[in-house]
Design a protein around this motif. Structure first.
Motif, PDB file in Angstrom:
ATOM      1  N   ALA A 186       0.842  -1.203   0.000  1.00  0.00           N
ATOM      2  CA  ALA A 186       0.000   0.000   0.000  1.00  0.00           C
ATOM      3  C   ALA A 186       0.872   1.246   0.000  1.00  0.00           C
ATOM      4  CB  ALA A 186      -0.927  -0.005   1.216  1.00  0.00           C
ATOM      5  N   PRO A 187       1.074   1.860  -1.153  1.00  0.00           N
ATOM      6  CA  PRO A 187       1.892   3.077  -1.209  1.00  0.00           C
ATOM      7  C   PRO A 187       1.156   4.288  -0.644  1.00  0.00           C
ATOM      8  CG  PRO A 187       1.683   2.013  -3.374  1.00  0.00           C
ATOM      9  CD  PRO A 187       0.640   1.433  -2.484  1.00  0.00           C
ATOM     10  N   GLY A 188       1.936   5.260  -0.217  1.00  0.00           N
ATOM     11  CA  GLY A 188       1.395   6.583   0.042  1.00  0.00           C
ATOM     12  C   GLY A 188       1.459   7.394  -1.232  1.00  0.00           C
ATOM     13  N   ALA A 189       1.615   8.713  -1.120  1.00  0.00           N
ATOM     14  CA  ALA A 189       1.739   9.578  -2.298  1.00  0.00           C
ATOM     15  C   ALA A 189       3.120   9.380  -2.903  1.00  0.00           C
ATOM     16  CB  ALA A 189       1.536  11.031  -1.902  1.00  0.00           C
ATOM     17  N   ILE A 190       3.157   8.962  -4.154  1.00  0.00           N
ATOM     18  CA  ILE A 190       4.411   8.604  -4.809  1.00  0.00           C
ATOM     19  C   ILE A 190       4.746   9.630  -5.888  1.00  0.00           C
ATOM     20  CG2 ILE A 190       5.646   6.814  -6.077  1.00  0.00           C
ATOM     21  CD1 ILE A 190       4.869   6.127  -3.150  1.00  0.00           C
ATOM     22  N   LEU A 191       6.009   9.988  -5.936  1.00  0.00           N
ATOM     23  CA  LEU A 191       6.466  11.016  -6.874  1.00  0.00           C
ATOM     24  C   LEU A 191       6.781  10.395  -8.224  1.00  0.00           C
ATOM     25  CD1 LEU A 191       7.130  14.071  -6.991  1.00  0.00           C
ATOM     26  CD2 LEU A 191       9.527  13.437  -6.604  1.00  0.00           C
ATOM     27  N   ILE A 192       5.781  10.347  -9.061  1.00  0.00           N
ATOM     28  CA  ILE A 192       5.981   9.989 -10.457  1.00  0.00           C
ATOM     29  C   ILE A 192       5.958  11.288 -11.259  1.00  0.00           C
ATOM     30  CG2 ILE A 192       5.046   7.666 -10.214  1.00  0.00           C
ATOM     31  CD1 ILE A 192       2.390   8.696 -11.327  1.00  0.00           C
ATOM     32  N   PRO A 193       6.429  11.295 -12.496  1.00  0.00           N
ATOM     33  CA  PRO A 193       6.538  12.552 -13.256  1.00  0.00           C
ATOM     34  C   PRO A 193       5.253  13.369 -13.316  1.00  0.00           C
ATOM     35  CG  PRO A 193       7.768  10.833 -14.362  1.00  0.00           C
ATOM     36  CD  PRO A 193       7.059  10.173 -13.226  1.00  0.00           C
ATOM     37  N   SER A 194       4.115  12.717 -13.491  1.00  0.00           N
ATOM     38  CA  SER A 194       2.861  13.467 -13.603  1.00  0.00           C
ATOM     39  C   SER A 194       2.507  14.161 -12.290  1.00  0.00           C
ATOM     40  CB  SER A 194       1.722  12.535 -14.028  1.00  0.00           C
ATOM     41  OG  SER A 194       1.539  11.498 -13.088  1.00  0.00           O
ATOM     42  N   VAL A 195       2.845  13.526 -11.154  1.00  0.00           N
ATOM     43  CA  VAL A 195       2.587  14.142  -9.852  1.00  0.00           C
ATOM     44  C   VAL A 195       3.488  15.354  -9.657  1.00  0.00           C
ATOM     45  CG1 VAL A 195       2.788  13.807  -7.348  1.00  0.00           C
ATOM     46  CG2 VAL A 195       1.727  12.038  -8.776  1.00  0.00           C
ATOM     47  N   GLN A 196       4.762  15.215 -10.001  1.00  0.00           N
ATOM     48  CA  GLN A 196       5.680  16.339  -9.839  1.00  0.00           C
ATOM     49  C   GLN A 196       5.269  17.508 -10.732  1.00  0.00           C
ATOM     50  OE1 GLN A 196       9.818  15.348 -10.016  1.00  0.00           O
ATOM     51  NE2 GLN A 196      10.499  17.462  -9.781  1.00  0.00           N
ATOM     52  N   GLU A 197       4.832  17.204 -11.924  1.00  0.00           N
ATOM     53  CA  GLU A 197       4.379  18.261 -12.838  1.00  0.00           C
ATOM     54  C   GLU A 197       3.175  19.001 -12.274  1.00  0.00           C
ATOM     55  OE1 GLU A 197       2.770  18.745 -17.466  1.00  0.00           O
ATOM     56  OE2 GLU A 197       3.435  16.791 -16.722  1.00  0.00           O
ATOM     57  N   LEU A 198       2.195  18.248 -11.741  1.00  0.00           N
ATOM     58  CA  LEU A 198       0.996  18.863 -11.175  1.00  0.00           C
ATOM     59  C   LEU A 198       1.335  19.721  -9.962  1.00  0.00           C
ATOM     60  CD1 LEU A 198      -2.084  19.174 -10.920  1.00  0.00           C
ATOM     61  CD2 LEU A 198      -2.090  17.050  -9.577  1.00  0.00           C
ATOM     62  N   ILE A 199       2.160  19.190  -9.071  1.00  0.00           N
ATOM     63  CA  ILE A 199       2.511  19.920  -7.847  1.00  0.00           C
ATOM     64  C   ILE A 199       3.277  21.201  -8.187  1.00  0.00           C
ATOM     65  CG2 ILE A 199       3.872  19.822  -5.717  1.00  0.00           C
ATOM     66  CD1 ILE A 199       1.284  18.214  -5.637  1.00  0.00           C
ATOM     67  N   THR A 200       4.161  21.114  -9.161  1.00  0.00           N
ATOM     68  CA  THR A 200       4.944  22.279  -9.568  1.00  0.00           C
ATOM     69  C   THR A 200       4.035  23.368 -10.137  1.00  0.00           C
ATOM     70  OG1 THR A 200       6.868  20.873 -10.033  1.00  0.00           O
ATOM     71  CG2 THR A 200       6.857  23.068 -11.019  1.00  0.00           C
ATOM     72  N   LYS A 201       2.996  22.979 -10.879  1.00  0.00           N
ATOM     73  CA  LYS A 201       2.050  23.954 -11.431  1.00  0.00           C
ATOM     74  C   LYS A 201       1.230  24.623 -10.326  1.00  0.00           C
ATOM     75  CE  LYS A 201       1.409  21.924 -16.035  1.00  0.00           C
ATOM     76  NZ  LYS A 201       0.449  21.239 -16.957  1.00  0.00           N
ATOM     77  N   LEU A 202       0.916  23.865  -9.294  1.00  0.00           N
ATOM     78  CA  LEU A 202       0.108  24.398  -8.198  1.00  0.00           C
ATOM     79  C   LEU A 202       0.918  25.277  -7.240  1.00  0.00           C
ATOM     80  CD1 LEU A 202      -1.945  21.216  -7.198  1.00  0.00           C
ATOM     81  CD2 LEU A 202      -2.790  23.218  -8.442  1.00  0.00           C
ATOM     82  N   ALA A 203       2.229  25.103  -7.242  1.00  0.00           N
ATOM     83  CA  ALA A 203       3.086  25.755  -6.242  1.00  0.00           C
ATOM     84  C   ALA A 203       2.941  27.272  -6.169  1.00  0.00           C
ATOM     85  CB  ALA A 203       4.547  25.367  -6.484  1.00  0.00           C
ATOM     86  N   PRO A 204       2.968  28.001  -7.293  1.00  0.00           N
ATOM     87  CA  PRO A 204       2.906  29.467  -7.194  1.00  0.00           C
ATOM     88  C   PRO A 204       1.653  29.976  -6.493  1.00  0.00           C
ATOM     89  CG  PRO A 204       3.644  28.804  -9.367  1.00  0.00           C
ATOM     90  CD  PRO A 204       3.180  27.565  -8.691  1.00  0.00           C
ATOM     91  N   SER A 205       0.519  29.373  -6.782  1.00  0.00           N
ATOM     92  CA  SER A 205      -0.736  29.859  -6.198  1.00  0.00           C
ATOM     93  C   SER A 205      -0.878  29.493  -4.723  1.00  0.00           C
ATOM     94  CB  SER A 205      -1.935  29.314  -6.983  1.00  0.00           C
ATOM     95  OG  SER A 205      -1.963  27.899  -6.929  1.00  0.00           O
ATOM     96  N   HIS A 206      -0.057  28.555  -4.253  1.00  0.00           N
ATOM     97  CA  HIS A 206      -0.136  28.131  -2.852  1.00  0.00           C
ATOM     98  C   HIS A 206       1.048  28.605  -2.022  1.00  0.00           C
ATOM     99  CE1 HIS A 206      -3.051  25.345  -4.683  1.00  0.00           C
ATOM    100  NE2 HIS A 206      -3.540  25.178  -3.463  1.00  0.00           N
ATOM    101  N   GLY A 207       1.994  29.278  -2.670  1.00  0.00           N
ATOM    102  CA  GLY A 207       3.156  29.773  -1.954  1.00  0.00           C
ATOM    103  C   GLY A 207       4.064  28.678  -1.431  1.00  0.00           C
ATOM    104  N   TRP A 208       4.244  27.643  -2.235  1.00  0.00           N
ATOM    105  CA  TRP A 208       5.059  26.506  -1.792  1.00  0.00           C
ATOM    106  C   TRP A 208       6.547  26.687  -2.108  1.00  0.00           C
ATOM    107  CZ3 TRP A 208       1.148  22.472  -4.079  1.00  0.00           C
ATOM    108  CH2 TRP A 208       0.073  22.338  -3.180  1.00  0.00           C
ATOM    109  N   GLY A 209       6.925  27.793  -2.702  1.00  0.00           N
ATOM    110  CA  GLY A 209       8.328  28.048  -2.995  1.00  0.00           C
ATOM    111  C   GLY A 209       8.644  27.958  -4.474  1.00  0.00           C
ATOM    112  N   GLU A 210       9.925  28.046  -4.777  1.00  0.00           N
ATOM    113  CA  GLU A 210      10.367  28.056  -6.178  1.00  0.00           C
ATOM    114  C   GLU A 210      11.197  26.825  -6.530  1.00  0.00           C
ATOM    115  OE1 GLU A 210      12.334  31.726  -6.935  1.00  0.00           O
ATOM    116  OE2 GLU A 210      10.571  32.958  -6.504  1.00  0.00           O
TER     117      GLU A 210
END
Length: 265
Positions: free
Chosen positions: A184-208
């Motif tokens: 049972a995996p948790g949240a796994i960093l595959i390319p599509s997840v990293q791409e989505l998180i990176t797109k969301l980062a600016p609007s959430h103030g998660w850094g650069e």
């Protein structure tokens, strides 16, 4: 550690990309004869060719496991070369649905893709394992099976079904030499997840930088004790262990690889 997988024949469903690809690569590196499965021939063959190029043994099987006809086609391709020793039920998918969006038809489609796909392959391939008097069935589950959220109701329910069927199968296979377990995996960093998180980062103030984005997005979305997303290779490692002879005494178990995301036992 030598996992004693030489000459074992392993089918990993949904292994043309992502988590499945990491699993099939590690099993091949450990000496297993792997069968790469996917629906897209070009992607599936590319993974198999990479394995062969590095000295591994790989073949492919193509088909859509969410249908009876597709599953039968995959089973025919696999069994044409003999029985399999190891079945990894990894294939599945989900959409980002809410309760309002998840209609009855959506639920049906999600069950076909995530539950019945695995059931079909178990029914096709486990009888051959019984003739070998040894085998491994490993189902990829997830933390949402145990700790669901308000969203993704259909997907979470299918994960719970995958966990349940794997334990039921273990009981059914008592004394056969075949084990059935869940990773049972948790949240796994595959390319599509990293791409989505990176797109969301600016609007959430998660850094650069990615280091900043990963830490802050994990805290916001999937808080865990390690403070990061899991890597596909870490899930593959747990799967490979359960495939090995070192795991002969493990069956009907759920192995969580989630950084401590799930808090219940």
């Amino acid at each position: 550690m030598k996992l004693n997988l030489e000459n074992k024949r392993a089918l990993v469903t949904g292994s043309s990309s992502g988590l499945g690809k990491a699993i099939v690569n590690l099993l091949a590196a450990e000496g297993a004869k792997v069968i790469v499965h996917g629906r897209n021939e070009e992607r599936t063959r590319a993974v198999a060719n990479e394995i062969i190029a590095t000295g591994g043994i790989a073949e492919i099987a193509l088909g859509d496991l969410s249908t009876e006809e597709g599953a039968q086609a995959v089973a025919d391709q696999v069994l044409a070369h003999g029985p399999v020793d190891i079945l990894i039920n990894n294939a599945g998918g989900y959409a980002h649905t809410t309760w309002k969006e998840a209609t009855a038809d959506v639920w049906k489609n999600t069950y076909e893709t995530n539950v019945l796909s695995g059931v079909r392959m178990i029914r096709h391939l486990v009888p051959g394992m019984k003739t070998l008097q040894w085998g491994r069935v490993i189902t990829i589950g997830g933390g949402l099976a145990i700790q669901p959220t308000a969203s993704l109701p259909d997907y979470s329910a299918t994960l719970a079904a995958r966990h349940n069927l794997a334990v039921s199968l273990a009981r059914q296979l008592k004394g056969t030499g075949i084990t059935s377990n869940v990773v049972a995996p948790g949240a796994i960093l595959i390319p599509s997840v990293q791409e989505l998180i990176t797109k969301l980062a600016p609007s959430h103030g998660w850094g650069e930088t990615w280091d900043e984005i990963e830490k802050k997005s994990v805290e916001a979305l999937v808080p865990n004790d390690i403070g990061r997303y899991g890597r596909p290779e870490e899930i593959a490692g747990a799967v490979a262990y359960l495939c090995s002879t070192y795991a002969d005494y493990i069956t009907g178990s759920v192995i969580r690889v989630d950084g401590g995301t799930v808090r219940c036992l």
